[in-house]
Design an enzyme around this catalytic site. Structure first.
Site, PDB file in Angstrom:
ATOM      1  CG  ASP A 235      -4.552  -1.012   3.383  1.00 35.80           C
ATOM      2  OD1 ASP A 235      -5.167  -0.537   2.277  1.00 35.80           O
ATOM      3  OD2 ASP A 235      -2.697  -0.683   4.013  1.00 35.80           O
TER       4      ASP A 235
ATOM      5  CG  ASP B  85      -1.782   1.309   1.381  1.00 38.68           C
ATOM      6  OD1 ASP B  85      -2.989   1.941   0.144  1.00 38.68           O
ATOM      7  OD2 ASP B  85      -0.916   2.068   2.521  1.00 38.68           O
TER       8      ASP B  85
ATOM      9  CG  ASP C  57      -2.135   2.023   7.014  1.00 36.98           C
ATOM     10  OD1 ASP C  57      -2.920   1.139   7.007  1.00 36.98           O
ATOM     11  OD2 ASP C  57      -2.903   3.442   6.385  1.00 36.98           O
TER      12      ASP C  57
END
Length: 646
Positions: A543, A343, A539
């Site tokens: 996610d 990400d 994080d």
């Protein structure tokens, strides 16, 4: 060493001293000179003493399990093999084997002590993590500080953390200024600064000044409680290799016991019937000794001890680096990772906007442009407005600001120092017929106009983490063949970040559901037979679906993030992306040690088993093939817990 281990060690030392003293007396002929014709029986009694001192607990364990119907384990094999060696005295015309019987038990116990020590040492790495559990919390009652159980403190209450004390609960600093040691959680040696407004988490140590902290979570939901639960349950999730060894030992042990019994009985029976020497004690003694030797060699303790110990050591070693692995199965999967998907926001970038460039137009200086924009944005709560105000170092005079109007999706219109100020995007400028200039820098462009005249623009961007470029390079050096970045950000911004970090593949402007789809497509494209695993790094806050869908979910910067600890398989407790390559390094080192032990143990055992079946291997070779191999494998397994801290 624990008191129990010390007593165990002392018992083995005494038994070894007696054993070698008796062995020396036997070798010099002293026993024969003293006892004459009864020397053989004297040796039997003498060697039985160190044997029982060292192995009485093994004999008791074997008898207990035999009574319960669970006999086929190492203690049973050791008991049968060693008592069998002593029982060869019933064949007085053969070479005595009491010394070998005592030696097998003695060195088996030495190996078991090594195992206990190794497990204890590995547990210390994890115990350091377990020591983060707070014993009390200080709350004010009147003018006095009172120590209470952390589980009795409710969110919203204030606690006081004195210098040298462990922070018992997650919260926000209300007053005080201090340095906080996070080493037990993150592996970082440098302390972090804590001041009013800063979040602090349970498990860290307050170093220099007293802090008053407003509690934000109950103890059951705190970072320390979740980490302790994670560490305690890590050993329950076994790797495929570890599970295979356990299943292998379950089948292997009864098979080799049957083979040893067959080797001891069937050949002398067949030979005796064929030659008419069925009553020959020498014949039976020879084959019984081969069966006993076969039994000692076949003991699978080197495998069943060293393989789990290697994984346990790897998990313990990782915890010293601030890397929490939820089970040895995830450690095994991480070692096979060849695709790492990231990400962007909060993982490769800082996750907060900041001013990266200021371009004044005409006579407007950078300082003046930033002052005007900060005053116009003085009352806005938008993240962009916050970043502009933070970039402006001077005081904001709110008395000179009036008629503030926030135009949704466009920007701010306000009167500042009796001048009409526009701060926003090109759409806001176009709506007021102001010609704005394009900027080639990547980021969000904030244009500023004063009294209808273009004054310049400010570039705001999410900064790339300083270590991100090094992290990608480390992964490529570690053999990761494909790095991918997924983001919901604009394509041009994402492309600039991917290019800067040398990321192989990019997917931008994605919704959270799109990220799951991308990961599933990548896992599908590699084929069912692919050995490589896909790791997703996020994080941990937004996610969670992707962390759970990937082969290995890695949550980074997870201090205080409940979602990360819940969803991920591997939790990196710091905010350093280079920890990903470190975690893979620990996993690969652990798996290398596991396979070294498997190949070494099986190779030596197979060779000596063949020699034992043909009567070439003696009991001393059997001792090495069992206990010697186990000790070497244990010492090798202990390397998994040795990691280099930053």
């Amino acid at each position: 060493m624990t008191p129990k281990q010390k007593r165990w060690r002392n018992r083995i030392v005494v038994a070894l001293a007696l054993f070698f003293a008796i062995l020396a007396c036997e070798a010099t002929g002293l026993i024969e000179r003293i006892f004459g014709d009864q020397a053989l029986y004297a040796e039997f009694v003498l060697f039985l003493v160190p044997y029982l001192i060292a192995g009485y607990d093994v004999l008791a364990e074997a008898a207990k399990k035999l009574a319960r119907g669970h006999a086929l384990d190492e203690s049973f094999l050791m008991t049968v093999a060693t008592l069998g060696a002593f029982a060869l005295i019933l064949f007085p015309h053969t070479e005595p084997h009491m010394a070998e019987g005592a030696a097998v038990m003695l060195f088996y116990q030495v190996g078991e002590l090594f195992q206990s020590y190794a497990v204890g040492k590995s547990r210390k790495s994890i115990a350091a993590m377990m020591d983060i559990a707070p014993e009390f919390a200080n709350i004010m009652e009147g003018d006095e500080l009172v120590q209470v159980d952390p589980s009795n403190v409710k969110p919203g209450q204030q606690i006081v953390v004195q210098p040298g004390e462990r922070i018992p609960l997650d919260g926000v600093v209300v007053s005080g200024d201090s340095q906080v040691d996070t080493a037990a959680l993150t592996g970082e040696s440098a302390p972090r600064h804590a001041e009013p407004g800063e979040e602090v988490i349970s498990g860290c140590i307050n170093l220099t000044g007293a802090l008053t902290v407003r509690v934000t979570k109950p103890y059951a939901d705190s970072t320390v409680a979740r980490i302790l639960d994670l560490v305690e349950n890590a050993s329950e999730k076994k790797a495929r290799t570890e599970s295979f060894i356990t299943r292998f030992a379950r089948v292997y042990t009864p098979v080799v016991v049957g083979l040893a019994a067959a080797l001891a009985v069937l050949p002398p029976l067949a030979i005796g019937l064929a030659t008419g020497a069925l009553a020959s004690s020498a014949l039976w003694a020879d084959w019984i000794l081969r069966g006993l030797t076969f039994l000692v060699v076949s003991c699978p303790c080197a495998l069943v001890i060293s393989v789990p110990l290697s994984f346990f050591g790897g998990i313990g070693g990782a915890s010293r680096l601030g890397i929490l692995v939820k089970g040895s199965n995830y450690l095994e999967a991480l070692a096979k990772a060849d695709t790492v998907v990231f990400d962007k926001t909060g993982t490769l970038t800082v996750g907060t906007f900041s001013v990266t460039a200021i371009h004044g137009e005409g006579a407007t200086t950078e300082e003046e442009l930033l002052r005007i924009a900060a005053h116009a944005e003085a009352f806005s709560t938008h993240p962009i407005a916050t970043s502009v105000r933070e970039a402006y170092a001077g005081p904001i005079d709110r008395a000179c600001i009036r008629e503030v109007e926030e135009v949704g999706g466009h920007g701010i219109k306000a009167i500042v120092d009796e001048h009409e100020v526009l701060v926003g995007n090109d759409k806001l400028m176009g709506a007021h017929d102001v010609d704005c200039k394009e900027c080639q820098l990547v980021g969000t462009i904030i244009h500023v106009a004063v009294d209808g005249v273009y004054a310049g623009h400010i570039v705001i961007a999410d900064m790339v983490k300083p270590a991100a470029r090094q992290a990608i390079a480390d992964l490529h050096r570690a053999g990761v063949r494909r790095t991918v970045m997924l983001t919901g950000d604009r394509a041009d911004v994402a492309k600039a970040v991917a290019s800067d970090l040398a990321i192989d593949e990019l997917h931008a402007e994605l919704l959270p559901a799109d990220k799951v789809g991308c990961v599933e497509a990548m896992m599908r494209d590699r084929g069912e037979d692919a050995r490589g695993k896909l790791a997703f790094v996020g994080d941990g806050i937004n996610d969670a679906p992707v962390l759970m869908r990937a082969d290995i979910g890695i949550a980074m910067g997870a201090l205080g993030s409940d979602a990360a600890i819940e969803a991920a398989d591997v939790v990196l407790m710091d905010d350093d992306p280079t920890s990903i390559a470190r975690a893979m390094g620990v996993a690969r080192k652990t798996m290398a040690i596991v396979w070294q032990n498997i190949v070494f143990a099986l190779g030596v055992k197979f060779a000596v088993l063949v020699l034992a079946a043909f009567g070439i291997a003696n009991m001393w070779m059997a001792v090495f093939a069992d206990v010697g191999v186990a000790v070497i494998a244990i010492l090798n397994a202990m390397r998994a817990m040795h990691v280099r801290r930053r």
